[in-house]
Design a protein around this motif. Structure first.
Motif, PDB file in Angstrom:
ATOM      1  N   THR A 282       0.833  -1.064  -0.009  1.00 39.42           N
ATOM      2  CA  THR A 282       0.065   0.016  -0.292  1.00 39.42           C
ATOM      3  C   THR A 282       1.033   1.228   0.145  1.00 39.42           C
ATOM      4  N   PHE A 283       0.708   2.186  -1.025  1.00 39.14           N
ATOM      5  CA  PHE A 283       1.484   3.419  -1.064  1.00 39.14           C
ATOM      6  C   PHE A 283       0.612   4.521  -0.485  1.00 39.14           C
ATOM      7  N   HIS A 284       1.053   5.409   0.185  1.00 41.63           N
ATOM      8  CA  HIS A 284       0.440   6.351   0.806  1.00 41.63           C
ATOM      9  C   HIS A 284       1.270   7.535   0.106  1.00 41.63           C
ATOM     10  N   PHE A 285       0.189   8.674  -0.402  1.00 41.87           N
ATOM     11  CA  PHE A 285       0.595   9.678  -1.080  1.00 41.87           C
ATOM     12  C   PHE A 285      -0.081  11.020  -0.475  1.00 41.87           C
ATOM     13  N   GLU A 286       1.017  11.978  -0.648  1.00 43.31           N
ATOM     14  CA  GLU A 286       0.557  13.215  -0.648  1.00 43.31           C
ATOM     15  C   GLU A 286       0.444  13.886  -1.757  1.00 43.31           C
ATOM     16  N   LEU A 287      -0.830  14.732  -2.124  1.00 36.65           N
ATOM     17  CA  LEU A 287      -1.112  15.040  -3.342  1.00 36.65           C
ATOM     18  C   LEU A 287      -0.587  16.663  -3.463  1.00 36.65           C
ATOM     19  N   ASP A 288      -0.265  17.134  -4.848  1.00 33.36           N
ATOM     20  CA  ASP A 288       0.536  18.401  -5.002  1.00 33.36           C
ATOM     21  C   ASP A 288      -0.956  19.286  -4.768  1.00 33.36           C
ATOM     22  N   GLU A 289      -1.990  18.892  -5.368  1.00 34.70           N
ATOM     23  CA  GLU A 289      -3.456  19.496  -5.277  1.00 34.70           C
ATOM     24  C   GLU A 289      -4.373  18.705  -4.866  1.00 34.70           C
TER      25      GLU A 289
ATOM     26  N   GLN B   8      -5.578   7.021 -12.380  1.00 33.37           N
ATOM     27  CA  GLN B   8      -4.384   6.452 -13.116  1.00 33.37           C
ATOM     28  C   GLN B   8      -3.155   6.840 -12.555  1.00 33.37           C
ATOM     29  N   LEU B   9      -2.365   5.927 -12.223  1.00 36.78           N
ATOM     30  CA  LEU B   9      -1.144   6.368 -11.428  1.00 36.78           C
ATOM     31  C   LEU B   9       0.050   5.985 -12.432  1.00 36.78           C
ATOM     32  N   THR B  10       0.801   7.269 -12.396  1.00 34.48           N
ATOM     33  CA  THR B  10       1.986   7.217 -13.456  1.00 34.48           C
ATOM     34  C   THR B  10       3.269   6.678 -12.606  1.00 34.48           C
ATOM     35  N   VAL B  11       4.013   5.924 -13.149  1.00 28.78           N
ATOM     36  CA  VAL B  11       5.686   5.847 -12.926  1.00 28.78           C
ATOM     37  C   VAL B  11       6.044   6.539 -13.987  1.00 28.78           C
ATOM     38  N   PRO B  12       7.027   7.821 -13.466  1.00 29.76           N
ATOM     39  CA  PRO B  12       7.671   8.370 -14.639  1.00 29.76           C
ATOM     40  C   PRO B  12       8.707   7.326 -15.489  1.00 29.76           C
ATOM     41  N   GLY B  13       8.064   7.628 -17.036  1.00 28.58           N
ATOM     42  CA  GLY B  13       9.066   6.937 -17.887  1.00 28.58           C
ATOM     43  C   GLY B  13       8.620   5.297 -17.854  1.00 28.58           C
ATOM     44  N   ILE B  14       7.872   4.801 -17.201  1.00 31.70           N
ATOM     45  CA  ILE B  14       7.258   3.744 -17.264  1.00 31.70           C
ATOM     46  C   ILE B  14       5.933   3.550 -17.989  1.00 31.70           C
ATOM     47  N   GLY B  15       4.852   4.267 -17.147  1.00 30.48           N
ATOM     48  CA  GLY B  15       3.637   4.020 -17.733  1.00 30.48           C
ATOM     49  C   GLY B  15       2.746   4.460 -16.851  1.00 30.48           C
ATOM     50  N   GLU B  16       1.397   3.991 -17.003  1.00 30.59           N
ATOM     51  CA  GLU B  16       0.319   4.147 -16.284  1.00 30.59           C
ATOM     52  C   GLU B  16      -0.379   2.767 -15.981  1.00 30.59           C
ATOM     53  N   ALA B  17      -1.197   2.869 -15.022  1.00 28.08           N
ATOM     54  CA  ALA B  17      -1.941   1.951 -14.618  1.00 28.08           C
ATOM     55  C   ALA B  17      -3.202   2.298 -13.826  1.00 28.08           C
ATOM     56  N   PRO B  18      -4.428   1.808 -13.948  1.00 25.49           N
ATOM     57  CA  PRO B  18      -5.499   2.267 -13.051  1.00 25.49           C
ATOM     58  C   PRO B  18      -5.535   1.451 -11.963  1.00 25.49           C
ATOM     59  N   PHE B  19      -5.831   2.129 -10.826  1.00 28.56           N
ATOM     60  CA  PHE B  19      -6.121   1.663  -9.579  1.00 28.56           C
ATOM     61  C   PHE B  19      -7.272   2.280  -8.741  1.00 28.56           C
ATOM     62  N   THR B  20      -8.185   1.419  -7.995  1.00 32.23           N
ATOM     63  CA  THR B  20      -9.019   2.410  -7.088  1.00 32.23           C
ATOM     64  C   THR B  20      -8.393   2.548  -5.952  1.00 32.23           C
ATOM     65  N   PRO B  21      -8.393   3.735  -5.470  1.00 30.38           N
ATOM     66  CA  PRO B  21      -7.681   4.120  -3.898  1.00 30.38           C
ATOM     67  C   PRO B  21      -8.452   3.219  -3.153  1.00 30.38           C
ATOM     68  N   SER B  22      -7.571   2.877  -2.029  1.00 27.56           N
ATOM     69  CA  SER B  22      -7.857   1.990  -1.032  1.00 27.56           C
ATOM     70  C   SER B  22      -8.443   2.989   0.336  1.00 27.56           C
TER      71      SER B  22
ATOM     72  N   GLU C 110     -13.002  14.820   0.000  1.00 31.27           N
ATOM     73  CA  GLU C 110     -12.085  15.912  -0.376  1.00 31.27           C
ATOM     74  C   GLU C 110     -10.743  15.284   0.180  1.00 31.27           C
ATOM     75  N   VAL C 111      -9.886  15.211  -0.451  1.00 32.02           N
ATOM     76  CA  VAL C 111      -8.528  14.728   0.061  1.00 32.02           C
ATOM     77  C   VAL C 111      -7.384  15.381  -0.388  1.00 32.02           C
ATOM     78  N   ARG C 112      -6.353  15.374   0.571  1.00 29.26           N
ATOM     79  CA  ARG C 112      -4.898  15.816   0.216  1.00 29.26           C
ATOM     80  C   ARG C 112      -3.860  14.586   0.058  1.00 29.26           C
TER      81      ARG C 112
ATOM     82  N   THR D 232     -11.214  15.667  -5.247  1.00 31.01           N
ATOM     83  CA  THR D 232     -12.531  14.895  -4.650  1.00 31.01           C
ATOM     84  C   THR D 232     -12.764  13.693  -5.346  1.00 31.01           C
ATOM     85  N   TYR D 233     -12.836  12.684  -4.680  1.00 30.11           N
ATOM     86  CA  TYR D 233     -13.578  11.410  -5.433  1.00 30.11           C
ATOM     87  C   TYR D 233     -14.243  10.738  -4.539  1.00 30.11           C
TER      88      TYR D 233
END
Ligand SMILES: Cc1cc2nc3c(=O)[nH]c(=O)nc-3n(C[C@H](O)[C@H](O)[C@H](O)COP(=O)(O)OP(=O)(O)OC[C@H]3O[C@@H](n4cnc5c(N)ncnc54)[C@H](O)[C@@H]3O)c2cc1C
Ligand code: SF4
Ligand code: SF4
Lengths: 274, 357
Positions: free
Chosen positions: A24-31, A42-56, A61-63, A34-35
């Motif tokens: 489980t990855f915990h993120f702090e968002l730049d902006e 869609q989560l991007t790993v730079p240079g590698i690509g994107e994959a879809p995930f539903t947040p757990s 409204e979240v940061r 609301t979801y």
């Protein structure tokens, strides 16, 4: 002009190993964003690509946000093997409709998860807990391969302390570290086992598609109607916005109209289950 | 809008004005010694001075598609350095497209519906490209074996969607403007208005081509009118797909289709490994990997499921969302199919209705 393909920045603030293959990855968002429960990113790993995930994590409204990831391919390998706390990743979204929470209100909710499928459901579970008085009952059925493949084990006690909430677990095969139920998750749905007022409930399920298939068959078997069953049709997606055209069932675009679909709406179309 | 007359030998003047407007790409019919290569003789290419004097607008659609001017095969949609995330710069120069046919314009209007008119998600790259093109269309003066635009309610001549439209008549061309820019170009040429006789001749020619199409496709009329049944019922049956059994999943049909737009987003590092770039790349629903998921599960396997899905998408799903069939009837997919499959024959063979389980 807004660039719909451009990932917004986010930083990894914590990584927790749930199981040998799930983190489980915990993120702090730049902006802030609301979801709703059931919407995905869609989560991007730079240079590698994107994959879809539903947040757990809990919607709203979240940061901050949590995403729980099973290692299985290019992007998820990179997440598991290369990404460290402090790294910057990208996010697009949220996409999709989210669960019809208003329709769920006043009913019993039966949640059926398999493997990493409990991750998207955890966000729904939190959303239900948030207004727990609106729901008659919350019954969670969860199965995994082995006891060590169960995600969020350290939270189970807390969940079952909530009013009108039950949690039933099962693992696929007998295991020395397990003295609970053994069998596929469908065994928790046998008529004599489920303690649910079938007429007054909705079922929400997430897991591998084969599991969804057998869960659906079992649910219909014990008396649920197709319009009471919501399935996470988490298929391959690229754009997330109903354009790239790979995730459809019947007239629906799973990324826009789902990914959680009412079984009644999709059951007669081709390619619903593999 | 008013219609003007351009004498035959003044076509070069129009072309000169177009060249001042932007970089010109035209369709040109090449002189090939043999008729065998017929379908490949009309190509889209950058205007070549050498051919201006003798240039004639081809009477048929080009072998290639204009889609790539709006959605190039691959193009960068984002670039992001590690710390600072920036948007890509958008720049597109004016491009004049000459020789599009009615079906090409119909295709543009469908792509517009997807990439421009979606109230939630407008594609800024498409928008920029779309705004930068100048459209000079022309009537079809003959039909190809694979043309079936009439079966989809389209005509072999355009009535809207262009800046300028050219109709060839015996002693020259009739020019019609469809936008303020077209109007400006016509003003610059200061042409006389078209005479009634000229317009009558144009209409006659148009009618003749339409008649030819109707004749060629008469036996498929029912198959295409039945499509409305597909829309109301929403299901194909499993029988009747035999004409598609020779499909080899090459993806040619979707790649040459002016309205197929499936794509995938692809990221990679630049050479130094400092910046990441995201590209939008054409994809094809006919490829096995298109919907394949981690773990190998694939909802569109085997081949026939993908083959059916293409038809289903074009004639049901797209209609549900955009109110039109996702096909112009240009016939390019027929010309290029490695399996020698004719879409018209497939549609005539399949059965509509729920699969009985
Ligand atoms: C809405 C939604 C929510 C989801 N939520 C979660 C979640 O919460 N947690 C979680 O762990 N997972 C979740 N998933 C699943 C997750 O998105 C996938 O596991 C992930 O996309 C795998 O990506 P990857 O890059 O690691 O795998 P990939 O390397 O993309 O592998 C995926 C599969 O695609 C195929 N493939 C990839 N690229 C190509 C290509 N170019 N050509 C042919 N075939 C190719 C391969 O067969 C491979 O098996 C969710 C999926 C969806 C749609
Ligand atoms: S499906 Fe075939 S006939 Fe229809 S627009 Fe595409 S290429 Fe042309
Ligand atoms: S061009 Fe023909 S053979 Fe190739 S994928 Fe399309 S239908 Fe199949």
């Amino acid at each position: 002009m807004d660039n719909i393909y451009y990932p917004r920045g986010t930083v990894v603030t914590d990584i927790k190993e749930d199981t040998p293959t799930i983190k489980t990855f915990h993120f702090e968002l730049d902006e802030p964003l609301t979801y709703k429960a059931g919407q995905f990113m869609q989560l991007t790993v730079p240079g590698i690509g994107e994959a879809p995930f539903t947040p757990s994590s809990c919607p709203g409204e979240v940061r901050e946000m949590e995403i729980t990831v099973l290692q299985t391919g290019r992007v998820t390998d990179a997440l598991h093997n290369e990404i460290k706390v402090g790294d910057r990743l990208g996010l697009r979204g949220p996409f999709g409709k989210g669960y019809p929470m208003e329709r769920f209100a006043g009913k019993e909710i039966l949640i059926v998860g398999g493997g990493v499928g409990l991750a998207p459901l955890r966000s729904l579970i939190y959303a239900l807990f948030d207004r727990i008085d609106d729901f008659k009952k919350i019954s969670i059925c969860y199965g995994a391969k082995t006891p060590h493949d169960l995600c969020f084990r350290d939270e189970f006690d807390e969940w079952t302390k909530k009013p009108n909430t039950s949690l039933n677990l099962t693992i696929d095969n007998p295991h020395p570290d397990w003295d609970g139920t053994v069998g596929l998750v469908t065994c928790l749905l046998e008529k004599e086992r489920i303690d649910v007022d079938i007429k007054n409930s909705y079922v929400v399920s997430c897991g591998p598609e084969v599991m969804l298939k057998f869960v659906t068959l079992k649910l219909m078997d014990v008396g649920f109607k197709a319009n009471q069953i919501y399935l996470s049709m988490n298929r391959r997606m690229s754009c997330g916005i109903g354009k790239c055209a790979r995730c459809n069932i019947g007239p629906y675009y799973l990324c826009k109209d789902g990914p959680d679909m009412c079984y009644e709406d999709i059951k007669d179309y081709p390619n619903v289950f593999e | 809008m008013d219609i003007y007359f351009l004498p035959k030998d003044e076509l070069t003047e129009l072309i000169e004005i177009l060249r001042e407007t932007g970089k010109v790409f035209w369709t040109r019919e090449r002189d090939l010694p043999s008729n065998l290569e017929n379908i490949r003789t009309i190509r889209i290419e950058e205007l070549d001075e050498e051919y201006i004097m003798d240039y004639r607008v081809p009477g048929l659609r080009a072998y290639d598609i204009f889609k790539s001017f709006l959605l190039p095969l691959n193009f960068k949609v984002a670039e992001y350095p590690d710390k600072k995330w920036i948007d890509v710069e958008l720049n597109a120069k004016k491009t004049v497209l000459l020789g599009l046919k009615s079906c090409d314009l119909v295709a543009f209007s469908m792509l517009d519906a997807v990439f421009l008119e979606d109230p939630e998600f407008m594609d800024p790259f498409y928008k920029k490209n779309r705004e930068s093109i100048v459209i000079v269309s022309s009537d079809c003066s003959r039909i190809g074996d694979s043309c079936f635009c009439n079966l989809l309610g389209n005509t072999p001549y355009a009535t809207s969607g262009f800046d300028l439209n050219i109709s060839e008549v015996s002693d020259g061309y009739l020019l019609e403007s469809g936008s303020p820019l077209g109007e400006e170009i016509l003003e610059e040429l200061s042409l006389p208005g078209a005479r009634k006789k000229g317009i009558e001749e144009r209409d006659k020619r148009r009618e003749k081509v339409l008649k030819d199409l109707e004749k060629q496709n008469s036996k498929f009329l029912k198959a295409f009118s039945d499509l409305s049944k597909l829309v109301s019922e929403g299901y194909y049956r499993d029988e009747g797909w035999e004409p598609g059994s020779t499909c080899v999943s090459c993806g040619a049909c979707t790649n040459v289709c002016p309205v197929c737009y499936c794509f995938t987003l692809f990221d990679r590092f630049d050479k130094k490994g400092e910046k990441s770039k995201r590209f939008m790349v054409w994809d094809s629903c006919q490829y096995k990997g298109f919907s394949q998921m981690a773990g190998g599960m694939n909802p569109r396997f085997p081949m026939m499921e993908r083959f059916k899905n293409r038809y289903y998408h074009k004639f049901f799903r797209f209609y549900e969302r955009y109110g039109k069939y996702k096909c112009t009837g240009c016939g390019r997919c027929i010309d290029n199919c490695l399996g020698d499959i004719d879409m018209r024959e497939v549609l005539a063979s399949v059965k509509i209705g729920k699969v009985v389980k």
